[in-house]
Design an enzyme around this catalytic site. Structure first.
Site, PDB file in Angstrom:
ATOM      1  N   ASP A 180       0.841  -1.197   0.000  1.00  0.00           N
ATOM      2  CA  ASP A 180       0.000   0.000   0.000  1.00  0.00           C
ATOM      3  C   ASP A 180       0.881   1.254   0.000  1.00  0.00           C
ATOM      4  O   ASP A 180       1.926   1.267  -0.646  1.00  0.00           O
ATOM      5  CB  ASP A 180      -0.925  -0.058   1.225  1.00  0.00           C
ATOM      6  CG  ASP A 180      -2.275   0.574   0.986  1.00  0.00           C
ATOM      7  OD1 ASP A 180      -2.321   1.803   0.843  1.00  0.00           O
ATOM      8  OD2 ASP A 180      -3.282  -0.148   0.950  1.00  0.00           O
ATOM      9  N   HIS A 242      -3.396   5.785   3.753  1.00  0.00           N
ATOM     10  CA  HIS A 242      -4.229   4.632   3.403  1.00  0.00           C
ATOM     11  C   HIS A 242      -3.666   3.331   3.968  1.00  0.00           C
ATOM     12  O   HIS A 242      -4.393   2.506   4.535  1.00  0.00           O
ATOM     13  CB  HIS A 242      -4.317   4.567   1.878  1.00  0.00           C
ATOM     14  CG  HIS A 242      -5.305   3.604   1.329  1.00  0.00           C
ATOM     15  ND1 HIS A 242      -4.980   2.302   1.008  1.00  0.00           N
ATOM     16  CD2 HIS A 242      -6.607   3.753   1.008  1.00  0.00           C
ATOM     17  CE1 HIS A 242      -6.038   1.695   0.516  1.00  0.00           C
ATOM     18  NE2 HIS A 242      -7.040   2.555   0.495  1.00  0.00           N
ATOM     19  N   SER A 418     -11.313  -1.086  -0.293  1.00  0.00           N
ATOM     20  CA  SER A 418     -10.009  -1.070   0.368  1.00  0.00           C
ATOM     21  C   SER A 418     -10.142  -1.417   1.840  1.00  0.00           C
ATOM     22  O   SER A 418      -9.222  -1.961   2.446  1.00  0.00           O
ATOM     23  CB  SER A 418      -9.373   0.317   0.266  1.00  0.00           C
ATOM     24  OG  SER A 418      -8.745   0.516  -0.965  1.00  0.00           O
TER      25      SER A 418
END
Length: 603
Positions: A180, A242, A418
């Protein structure tokens, strides 16, 4: 996950005109127009192309070996193909599978780069494949107000059915790679993060002033409007953090009196950085998948913490590329479970990579009602669904408060596939902690077979909502007890035999009437130890005791001959408890034959 470069209909004309102005040949203009009609949801750009020659193979040390053919002649054919399209092509670097990445002089529409790739293959029959090095991105939309509870774990309608699964497994011993944006150090991730790697090869994307290195921390990925090309993004975007949010869902510290819980909170996170400003290249992501799963990547130190689960909360439009499929195949061959977000474009997942790659567990998102989230991709390639949030409800996890550069620890509610994917990655870790021999295919099959029915409409969302307790129950039942033999002398706490397997069958004997045997068990927080003692000789009678590390008695079972002695103990503390089981003689047989007993332990 969302393709932040995706083209909305209102921007189609403007962006096509942008590429028409750059195109030096009419054929490129025609290609761009065609791409707009075929891919209205995901018109991307790239300035890199991947070329794999048939006779170039990776060597054992991760470098490449050319079996035959002159590199200068091949480069000349590459150059002529570029000239045909008015594009300057320069060699950049090699991938772990022997393919090469070539850099173009500027960004081009994907259709143009595909045409260039086809021209390269037509000019050189030794090319196995050539394809755009697509840029993939993440996306998670924060919601307001922030929820104080993680409904996505416990809610009877829309949740993961997670809390009771913790009685069986918490993911101990399993490494989950979060591929990520990297991670931010966070109080609720202390002790959970292993040394990772930054695979971003472009300094501008990495936002850290360099290329690949061993620092997987996230410096931020905030961008201003239009910074990613083609008018993308449409407005300024703050840093997402994220990867930190995803990592918290997988394995945030739990029972520590603060913050949030993680699905597999005794698992470890391997942070692998592939996404930065405006996303990340397929080639970098593919190398990261290979490295995280224990494969060799040229120029990168070996990964000492091989991941059994890979979480890919990222993606882009189009079919699964050869580069990505090869990376997934290699990871699965090394025993890694590959979990990918289905995508947030409310379209068929067949046009979203890597979720459409063969062998991937593609995860759709559901809301609190248990129905498909309005944004979630769908289709026959989706394996299962998990909570990702919708409407007023989102997924709460770890984050950083900085809008650009990092600032303080915080928590935030995000929505997206996600967020759904790490729920599934965490459950896979729970299963592997119970049975390390489970294969990626078996885990995928059992996640589907143990999933629960959708309580609301979720067409194209796979087999059901992942059921953490049911999956853990199956994994526990599939694990044959590990045989452990008593070793003398173990007559005191100080000389106790350690018993580490989750499911163990201990064999021992009481040699004399004064013999006693001790066994040490380290019981993680939130786990429950269940023990059963049986004498092999039906007329023998032995007793079972349980003590803590200070020697305080916590339990005892003194049933008569022919009846098993059992003790159950739940560790409700916030740390691992050191426990000692003691087997003592009461009456009946002794010695190597008549004094035999079997002690089973599950936790």
């Amino acid at each position: 996950m969302k393709q932040t470069h995706s083209m909305h209909a209102a921007a189609l004309t403007q962006r096509t005109a942008f590429w028409l102005a750059l195109a030096s040949l009419p054929v490129l203009a025609a290609s761009a127009a065609m791409a707009g009609a075929q891919e209205p949801q995901s018109i991307l750009e790239t300035d890199r192309i991947i070329v794999k020659y048939r006779d170039v193979q990776p060597a054992a040390n991760g470098s490449t070996v050319v079996v035959e053919g002159g590199s200068s002649a091949r480069k000349a054919r590459i150059d002529r193909a570029g000239q045909q399209f008015g594009v300057l092509v320069r060699e950049s670097h090699a991938l772990s599978n022997g393919a090469k990445v070539f850099r173009l002089d500027r960004r081009h529409n994907l259709a143009e780069v595909r045409s260039l790739a086809n021209e390269m293959m037509m000019r050189d029959a030794s090319i196995e494949y050539a394809e755009p090095d697509r840029i993939m991105t993440h996306s998670a939309t924060a919601t307001d107000p922030r929820f104080t509870d993680q409904w996505h774990y416990y809610d009877a309608v829309g949740g993961l059915r997670l809390p009771t699964a913790w009685d069986i497994s918490t993911g101990t011993g399993v490494v989950v790679a979060v591929i990520d944006t990297g991670y931010r150090p966070h109080a609720d991730l202390n002790g959970q993060i292993l040394p990772g790697y930054d695979f971003i090869s472009t300094a501008a994307i990495g936002n850290d002033g360099n290329g690949r290195d061993n620092d997987a921390t996230d410096p931020g990925d905030g961008v201003t409007a239009g910074a990613c090309g083609g008018g993308q993004p449409f407005s300024d975007q703050p840093s997402s953090w994220h990867g930190t949010h995803v990592a918290g869902t997988v394995a945030a510290r739990t029972n520590n009196g603060a913050g949030v819980a993680g699905v597999a909170y005794n698992a470890k996170i391997l942070p692998v950085r592939v996404l930065g400003k405006c996303g990340g290249y397929t080639s970098d992501i593919a190398d990261a998948i290979i490295w995280a799963s224990g494969g060799t990547v040229a120029g990168v130190p070996a990964n000492p913490n091989k991941a059994r689960v890979l979480n890919l909360s990222l993606g882009g439009g189009g079919a699964c590329s050869a580069t990505m499929q090869n990376a997934v195949n290699g990871a699965r061959g090394r025993g890694a479970v590959v979990v990918a977000a289905a995508g947030n474009s409310a379209m068929n997942v067949s046009n979203a990579s890597p979720a459409n790659c063969a062998g991937v567990i593609a995860v759709a998102a559901t809301g609190r009602t248990g129905g498909r989230a309005r944004y979630s991709n769908f289709g026959t390639l989706v394996s299962v669904a998990a909570p990702g949030g919708d409407g007023a409800s989102g997924v709460l996890s770890t984050l950083n408060s900085g809008r650009g550069a990092p600032l303080a620890d915080t928590y935030a509610v995000y929505q997206g596939t996600s967020m759904a994917a790490p729920h599934v990655a965490g459950v896979a870790a729970l299963m592997l902690a119970l049975n390390t021999n489970l294969t990626p295919d078996v885990i995928a099959a059992q996640l589907k077979s143990t999933a629960r029915a959708f309580p609301a409409s979720c067409t194209g969302c796979g087999a059901g909502i992942v059921n953490a307790r049911a999956a853990a129950d199956w994994a526990k039942s599939s694990a044959a007890p590990v045989a452990v033999a008593e070793s003398e002398s173990n007559n005191t706490i100080a000389t106790a035999d350690p018993v580490t397997p989750v499911n163990a069958s201990v064999t021992g004997n009481l040699g004399t009437a004064t013999d006693t045997d001790y066994f040490r068990v380290d019981l993680p927080a939130g786990k429950t130890l269940k023990t059963s003692l049986s004498a092999v000789l039906a007329t023998a009678n032995y007793g079972l005791y349980l003590y803590n590390s200070a020697g305080k008695q916590l339990g005892v079972s003194l049933n008569g001959a022919g009846v098993a002695d059992t003790i159950t103990f739940a560790n409700t503390s916030t740390s691992t408890s050191v426990l000692y089981l003691r087997v003592v003689y009461t009456s009946g047989g002794t010695g190597t034959s008549n004094g035999r007993y079997a002690l089973s332990l599950t936790r």
